[in-house]
Design an enzyme around this catalytic site. Sequence first.
Site, PDB file in Angstrom:
ATOM      1  N   GLU A 107       0.697  -1.232  -0.048  1.00  0.00           N
ATOM      2  CA  GLU A 107      -0.029   0.066   0.125  1.00  0.00           C
ATOM      3  C   GLU A 107       0.888   1.141   0.017  1.00  0.00           C
ATOM      4  OE1 GLU A 107      -2.084  -3.301   1.734  1.00  0.00           O
ATOM      5  OE2 GLU A 107      -0.565  -2.326   2.445  1.00  0.00           O
ATOM      6  N   TYR A 119       7.450   2.477  -7.917  1.00  0.00           N
ATOM      7  CA  TYR A 119       6.795   1.353  -7.755  1.00  0.00           C
ATOM      8  C   TYR A 119       6.292   1.104  -9.162  1.00  0.00           C
ATOM      9  CZ  TYR A 119       6.612   1.662  -2.754  1.00  0.00           C
ATOM     10  OH  TYR A 119       7.266   1.872  -1.478  1.00  0.00           O
TER      11      TYR A 119
END
Length: 151
Positions: A107, A119
Amino acid sequence: MSMMQVRPARLQDLDAIYSCEQECFEDPWSFASLYDDICETPAAVYLVGEVDGEIAGYAGTHIVIDESHVTNLCIRPAYRGRGFGRTLMEALMEASRREGAEAVTLEVRVSNRPALRLYLSLGFTIAGIRRNYYNGPEDAYVMWYGEGPLP
């Protein structure tokens, strides 16, 4: 520019990891939570990144069957912008693969643009959103990497 050396976290690293956590996050993990995760949780894998002998950051994950759930990625502000987050995350993904993980999830705050860019550049995709996940309240993107062997 100094390089980051990545190694497994040790009990002796806890003070530096805790300091890093407090420096980097509005709602940091407690020392006890970090101790439990790093020293007492068999499914946990934690790495530290050292630059010139100082811990510049750390990362952790829990391996559950064939999935790696990233719990922390933290680079001290003084060391940001040098690719150290990428170095640490790539090392964590490799460690996850060695532990049998075929996918990685995490998350990330919707407002954390640098982490989100990292990411995405590593091949993660946004799979959903967790409303009010962070105190504040702030939403989190749920991100996944892989549906097969990790690199």
